[in-house]
Design a protein around this motif. Structure first.
Motif, mmCIF file in Angstrom:
data_model
loop_
_atom_site.group_PDB
_atom_site.id
_atom_site.type_symbol
_atom_site.label_atom_id
_atom_site.label_comp_id
_atom_site.label_asym_id
_atom_site.label_seq_id
_atom_site.Cartn_x
_atom_site.Cartn_y
_atom_site.Cartn_z
ATOM 1 N N ALA A 16 16.943 0.545 23.542
ATOM 2 C CA ALA A 16 16.906 1.823 22.811
ATOM 3 C C ALA A 16 17.414 2.965 23.703
ATOM 4 O O ALA A 16 18.329 3.709 23.328
ATOM 5 N N GLU A 35 13.222 4.456 34.756
ATOM 6 C CA GLU A 35 12.829 3.080 34.421
ATOM 7 C C GLU A 35 11.860 2.545 35.478
ATOM 8 O O GLU A 35 12.113 2.652 36.679
ATOM 9 N N ARG A 41 16.069 -5.155 33.099
ATOM 10 C CA ARG A 41 15.156 -6.245 32.699
ATOM 11 C C ARG A 41 15.871 -7.105 31.666
ATOM 12 O O ARG A 41 15.632 -7.017 30.477
ATOM 13 N N ASP A 48 20.063 -10.553 17.347
ATOM 14 C CA ASP A 48 21.142 -10.457 16.354
ATOM 15 C C ASP A 48 21.338 -8.975 16.011
ATOM 16 O O ASP A 48 20.393 -8.246 15.786
ATOM 17 N N ARG A 116 20.398 -10.923 25.250
ATOM 18 C CA ARG A 116 19.747 -9.653 25.598
ATOM 19 C C ARG A 116 20.352 -9.079 26.886
ATOM 20 O O ARG A 116 20.619 -7.885 26.993
ATOM 21 N N LEU A 138 6.557 5.777 34.804
ATOM 22 C CA LEU A 138 5.898 6.987 34.278
ATOM 23 C C LEU A 138 4.404 6.747 34.151
ATOM 24 O O LEU A 138 3.985 5.716 33.614
ATOM 25 N N ASP A 314 10.630 0.360 20.319
ATOM 26 C CA ASP A 314 9.292 -0.228 20.140
ATOM 27 C C ASP A 314 8.186 0.798 20.371
ATOM 28 O O ASP A 314 7.084 0.645 19.843
ATOM 29 N N VAL A 327 15.270 -4.630 17.377
ATOM 30 C CA VAL A 327 16.256 -3.953 18.220
ATOM 31 C C VAL A 327 17.237 -3.148 17.370
ATOM 32 O O VAL A 327 17.739 -2.106 17.791
HETATM 33 C C1 LIG Z 1 10.554 -13.135 21.181
HETATM 34 C C2 LIG Z 1 11.215 -11.924 20.612
HETATM 35 C C3 LIG Z 1 12.386 -12.065 19.877
HETATM 36 C C4 LIG Z 1 13.024 -10.954 19.326
HETATM 37 N N1 LIG Z 1 14.137 -11.146 18.578
HETATM 38 C C5 LIG Z 1 14.718 -10.091 17.976
HETATM 39 C C6 LIG Z 1 15.900 -10.260 17.168
HETATM 40 O O1 LIG Z 1 16.438 -11.351 17.016
HETATM 41 N N2 LIG Z 1 16.446 -9.158 16.573
HETATM 42 C C7 LIG Z 1 15.896 -7.923 16.751
HETATM 43 O O2 LIG Z 1 16.420 -6.955 16.157
HETATM 44 N N3 LIG Z 1 14.806 -7.710 17.537
HETATM 45 C C8 LIG Z 1 14.201 -8.754 18.145
HETATM 46 N N4 LIG Z 1 13.105 -8.556 18.939
HETATM 47 C C9 LIG Z 1 12.598 -7.171 19.161
HETATM 48 C C10 LIG Z 1 13.360 -6.448 20.284
HETATM 49 O O3 LIG Z 1 13.343 -7.236 21.465
HETATM 50 C C11 LIG Z 1 12.716 -5.080 20.578
HETATM 51 O O4 LIG Z 1 12.567 -4.376 19.366
HETATM 52 C C12 LIG Z 1 13.577 -4.250 21.550
HETATM 53 O O5 LIG Z 1 13.631 -4.867 22.813
HETATM 54 C C13 LIG Z 1 13.006 -2.832 21.708
HETATM 55 O O6 LIG Z 1 13.775 -2.137 22.675
HETATM 56 P P1 LIG Z 1 13.133 -0.895 23.442
HETATM 57 O O7 LIG Z 1 14.219 -0.368 24.315
HETATM 58 O O8 LIG Z 1 12.465 0.011 22.502
HETATM 59 O O9 LIG Z 1 11.929 -1.511 24.306
HETATM 60 P P2 LIG Z 1 11.938 -2.563 25.495
HETATM 61 O O10 LIG Z 1 12.991 -3.579 25.317
HETATM 62 O O11 LIG Z 1 10.513 -3.030 25.606
HETATM 63 O O12 LIG Z 1 12.290 -1.691 26.786
HETATM 64 C C14 LIG Z 1 11.365 -0.730 27.284
HETATM 65 C C15 LIG Z 1 11.746 -0.384 28.711
HETATM 66 O O13 LIG Z 1 10.842 0.616 29.175
HETATM 67 C C16 LIG Z 1 10.389 0.292 30.475
HETATM 68 N N5 LIG Z 1 9.067 0.889 30.663
HETATM 69 C C17 LIG Z 1 7.905 0.511 30.105
HETATM 70 N N6 LIG Z 1 6.905 1.302 30.516
HETATM 71 C C18 LIG Z 1 7.459 2.206 31.353
HETATM 72 C C19 LIG Z 1 6.933 3.295 32.110
HETATM 73 N N7 LIG Z 1 5.631 3.590 32.073
HETATM 74 N N8 LIG Z 1 7.777 4.019 32.873
HETATM 75 C C20 LIG Z 1 9.118 3.739 32.916
HETATM 76 N N9 LIG Z 1 9.662 2.706 32.233
HETATM 77 C C21 LIG Z 1 8.839 1.955 31.455
HETATM 78 C C22 LIG Z 1 10.364 -1.228 30.492
HETATM 79 O O14 LIG Z 1 10.421 -1.729 31.815
HETATM 80 C C23 LIG Z 1 11.619 -1.560 29.680
HETATM 81 O O15 LIG Z 1 12.771 -1.633 30.484
HETATM 82 C C24 LIG Z 1 12.470 -9.653 19.518
HETATM 83 C C25 LIG Z 1 11.291 -9.488 20.270
HETATM 84 C C26 LIG Z 1 10.661 -10.613 20.807
HETATM 85 C C27 LIG Z 1 9.377 -10.429 21.600
#
Ligand SMILES: Cc1cc2nc3c(=O)[nH]c(=O)nc-3n(C[C@H](O)[C@H](O)[C@H](O)COP(=O)(O)OP(=O)(O)OC[C@H]3O[C@@H](n4cnc5c(N)ncnc54)[C@H](O)[C@@H]3O)c2cc1C
Length: 423
Positions: A16, A35, A41, A48, A116, A138, A314, A327
């Motif tokens: 995101a 981060e 990560r 997809d 990913r 953070l 998320d 995602v």
């Molecule tokens: C098994 C599995 C399969 C999936 N398959 C799909 C799929 O096929 N299609 C789909 O659309 N979605 C899928 N998803 C969902 C998708 O992975 C998430 O919605 C997506 O990763 C969200 O992205 P994000 O950047 O919001 O959060 P994240 O990917 O969780 O990234 C958050 C980042 O913030 C960092 N962070 C956390 N806390 C702190 C802090 N306090 N200070 C600084 N940094 C911090 C973390 O280290 C991380 O790098 C799947 C999820 C899972 C668990």
């Protein structure tokens, strides 16, 4: 309205924030990403990416060519199997999956997969050099110590602080610290624990290669599911999922640190009723075993608008992966927040009003997707979960065929499959 050049912090370097960072970079707007981890990560998994959402955000970030290079439309192939009997209800594998000469639109019209790691890599490469500050965990966001209205300071676990941000965007995932500023609500256990198995070298296992096909395997039943997805690096991720209490992984007596013992114990004790081929699918994934309880935010979920702060990904709408949309919804947020910031920096809109308007839109589309994920969870873990999924896919294909025929088109092979699976 005068152009406004806000001081912007994005928290987290997941898909995101990195997508938003790439959109801002593409528009020459400065920002900093903080981060917690010391590197990307990028561990495992495949996502997809759908046309109207994730793909649209990548186009807006100028990353479409990079996506086309790394995406795997050929992995957009599903095989649906009855959990107990092993009967194959639906299988999109076949010679036509490699159809030659399909247009780019056709190839990417469905749900092309991307590792990913590749998604993070291409979005990170789209972010201005030096914009990501690694190892900055953070701890909390607080109103500006200098009492500047609507500005916030970031306090990090290493004792440092960064001050006076006009906008803090929480892209810090499931356990977001930024979210605490706008709500007291925390994610709750979804009822499902997923055990992830990994085979690093699928190509050296003929049986597995043949059984899993080119893309996904899905087998659902009452309280249990087995799934797998091929990864572009030649590995396979497989999942055994159970409807169990939250403390299952710590109280079931399985030592998850011992990958061999835990793999066999899990399948023997909890998936004894599953067809032997599906058991074998998990047992042949010998390289790692990890248990993950899945969490979700309640539906509907909204938060109070607070000037100078917003959430994406998320952090805003944690849901289970049973609709495969997390995602994509996250990258739609990146697009919405990115457009709000771009409009404010050009003096076309007030930043706060534009962010608030985006949040209102987000609450609508995220609710739809969170509801889809909830019903995916219910349907998949029901006795006739596989049949229901296969019937839905068959209906989708029938509708696509009928629509094509009324337009005088004949859709075949890959083009037909992809049209049937358009959003
Ligand atoms: C098994 C599995 C399969 C999936 N398959 C799909 C799929 O096929 N299609 C789909 O659309 N979605 C899928 N998803 C969902 C998708 O992975 C998430 O919605 C997506 O990763 C969200 O992205 P994000 O950047 O919001 O959060 P994240 O990917 O969780 O990234 C958050 C980042 O913030 C960092 N962070 C956390 N806390 C702190 C802090 N306090 N200070 C600084 N940094 C911090 C973390 O280290 C991380 O790098 C799947 C999820 C899972 C668990």
């Amino acid at each position: 309205m005068a152009p406004f050049h806000p001081k912007i912090a994005l928290v987290g370097a997941g898909p995101a924030s990195l997508t938003l960072g790439a959109i801002l970079t593409h528009n020459n707007i400065p920002f900093t990403i903080y981060e917690a981890s010391t590197t990307l990560r990028d561990e495992g998994g495949s996502l997809d990416i759908h046309p109207g959402t994730g793909q649209a955000a990548l186009k807006e970030a100028g990353l479409w060519p990079q996506f086309v290079k790394h995406a795997r439309p050929d992995a957009d192939v599903a095989k649906v199997i009855e959990l107990k009997t092993g009967e194959v209800f639906w299988d999109e594998n076949g010679p036509d999956k490699q159809e030659v000469g399909a247009s780019e639109d056709d190839q990417f019209a469905g749900r092309p997969e991307i590792d990913r790691g590749d998604l993070l890599k291409i979005t990170h490469e789209g972010v201005a050099e030096g914009a990501v500050k690694w190892g900055k965990k953070l701890e909390r966001v607080v109103p500006s110590a200098t009492q500047q209205p609507n500005k916030h300071d970031l306090h990090f676990a290493d004792g440092t602080q960064e001050t006076d941000f006009d906008l803090v965007v929480g892209g810090d995932g499931a356990w977001s610290k930024v979210r605490r500023l706008v709500t007291d609500i925390q994610p709750h256990y979804s009822g499902i624990t997923l055990v992830e198995f990994w085979n690093k070298d699928l190509r050296s296992n003929d049986w597995l290669l043949d059984y899993v096909g080119a893309g996904m395997v899905m087998a659902f039943g009452e309280g249990a599911a087995v799934m797998s997805i091929r990864i572009g690096d030649g590995s396979l991720r497989a999942y055994g999922c159970l409807r169990v209490p939250e403390d299952f992984s710590s109280t079931c007596g399985i030592d998850w640190n011992d990958k061999d013992v835990s793999r066999e114990a899990f399948v023997e004790r909890y998936l004894d009723h599953v067809h032997p081929d599906l058991q074998r699918l998990l047992l042949e994934c010998k390289d790692s075993t990890t248990a993950r309880p899945l969490y979700e935010l309640p539906v509907p979920f909204t938060f109070e608008h607070r000037k100078g702060v917003t959430l994406i990904g998320d952090a805003a709408h944690l849901m289970t992966p049973f609709a495969g949309v997390g995602v994509n919804v996250s990258m739609t947020d990146s697009l919405g927040v990115g457009r709000a910031i771009i409009a404010a920096s050009k003096g076309e809109k007030d930043l706060d009003e534009a962010i608030e308007a985006h949040e209102k839109d987000m609450f609508v589309y995220m609710r739809e997707n969170m509801e889809k994920s909830l019903s995916g969870k219910e349907n998949h873990f029901a006795e006739h979960g596989s049949k229901e999924m296969a019937d839905r896919m068959r209906d989708g294909h029938a509708a696509a065929r009928a629509a094509a025929e009324t337009q005088g088109k004949t859709l075949q092979g890959k083009a037909f499959k992809l049209s049937a699976r358009k959003e």
